[in-house]
Motif scaffolding. Structure first.
Motif, PDB file in Angstrom:
ATOM      1  N   LYS A   1       0.881  -1.294  -0.180  1.00  0.00           N
ATOM      2  CA  LYS A   1       0.193  -0.037  -0.181  1.00  0.00           C
ATOM      3  C   LYS A   1       0.973   1.609  -0.316  1.00  0.00           C
ATOM      4  O   LYS A   1       0.521   2.410  -0.727  1.00  0.00           O
ATOM      5  CB  LYS A   1      -0.594   0.249   0.755  1.00  0.00           C
ATOM      6  CG  LYS A   1      -2.304   0.823   0.999  1.00  0.00           C
ATOM      7  CD  LYS A   1      -3.282   0.859   2.150  1.00  0.00           C
ATOM      8  CE  LYS A   1      -3.978  -0.302   1.609  1.00  0.00           C
ATOM      9  NZ  LYS A   1      -5.393   0.125   2.838  1.00  0.00           N
TER      10      LYS A   1
ATOM     11  N   LEU B   1       1.626   2.905  -3.464  1.00  0.00           N
ATOM     12  CA  LEU B   1       0.414   3.348  -4.407  1.00  0.00           C
ATOM     13  C   LEU B   1       0.274   5.006  -5.073  1.00  0.00           C
ATOM     14  O   LEU B   1       0.526   5.120  -5.973  1.00  0.00           O
ATOM     15  CB  LEU B   1      -0.847   3.299  -3.228  1.00  0.00           C
ATOM     16  CG  LEU B   1      -1.904   2.646  -3.161  1.00  0.00           C
ATOM     17  CD1 LEU B   1      -2.731   2.598  -2.328  1.00  0.00           C
ATOM     18  CD2 LEU B   1      -2.295   2.049  -4.713  1.00  0.00           C
TER      19      LEU B   1
ATOM     20  N   PHE C   1      -6.679  -1.617  -3.987  1.00  0.00           N
ATOM     21  CA  PHE C   1      -5.539  -2.324  -4.035  1.00  0.00           C
ATOM     22  C   PHE C   1      -6.058  -3.510  -2.870  1.00  0.00           C
ATOM     23  O   PHE C   1      -5.357  -3.975  -2.942  1.00  0.00           O
ATOM     24  CB  PHE C   1      -4.245  -1.100  -3.279  1.00  0.00           C
ATOM     25  CG  PHE C   1      -3.011  -2.005  -2.887  1.00  0.00           C
ATOM     26  CD1 PHE C   1      -2.434  -2.506  -3.618  1.00  0.00           C
ATOM     27  CD2 PHE C   1      -3.065  -2.264  -1.154  1.00  0.00           C
ATOM     28  CE1 PHE C   1      -0.467  -2.871  -2.995  1.00  0.00           C
ATOM     29  CE2 PHE C   1      -2.181  -3.134  -0.686  1.00  0.00           C
ATOM     30  CZ  PHE C   1      -1.303  -3.337  -1.907  1.00  0.00           C
TER      31      PHE C   1
END
Length: 167
Positions: free
Chosen positions: A28, A31, A60
């Motif tokens: 994450k 991102l 995600f």
């Protein structure tokens, strides 16, 4: 066939000239850099908006939780410089065979032409073979003529006319 991905942090490494390029499962924390790569062209610049990360974080989470999907990033010297998504799809056609879908392939402009894209696609194709897929498919916008030539050099054939309906 069950599509499961390994837990190894590094999926592949290769020397690309300016250093060692490696593929790994995205986190994450990646991102913002992934979104920058997605937005770094004429089409992505109009489609992506990192001002609101919530929908991207939700997407995600869904990708990361599903063992049939893998979001990959490529790193060089600790920087995320490439990305793509690899998904496995069951189907009844082709005698009930599985297919692999490659999506959202992006390479930083500073690395284009150095073989990074080919390394990523070749790795994805090998993963599809190892998982028993009979076909690897991808789509690319009609305006991306350089991408068409790239995929054709890797053995892909423009065999179908794709259609989309924006909702």
């Amino acid at each position: 066939m069950t599509a499961e991905f390994g837990t190894a942090p590094t999926l592949m490494t290769a020397d690309v000239g300016p250093g060692t390029f490696s593929l790994r499962r995205a986190t994450k924390a990646d991102l913002p850099r992934i979104l920058a790569l997605l937005a770094d062209d004429q089409l992505g610049a109009t489609r992506e908006n990192a001002d609101d990360l919530v929908p991207y974080q939700q997407a995600f989470d869904a990708i990361d939780a599903d063992p049939a999907h893998l979001l990959v990033v490529g790193e060089l010297a600790g920087d995320v410089v490439a990305t793509f998504q690899l998904s496995y799809l069951p189907g009844l056609s082709r005698k009930g065979s599985w297919r692999a879908q490659i999506e959202a392939v992006r390479v930083s402009d500073v690395l284009r032409g150095r073989g990074v894209g080919a390394l990523m696609i070749e790795w994805a194709v090998e993963q599809a073979r190892e998982r028993g897929c009979s076909l690897v498919q991808l789509t690319t916008d009609k305006s991306r003529t350089a991408a068409h030539r790239f995929y054709e050099r890797l053995g892909f054939v423009a065999s179908h006319e794709g259609m989309k309906l924006t909702l």
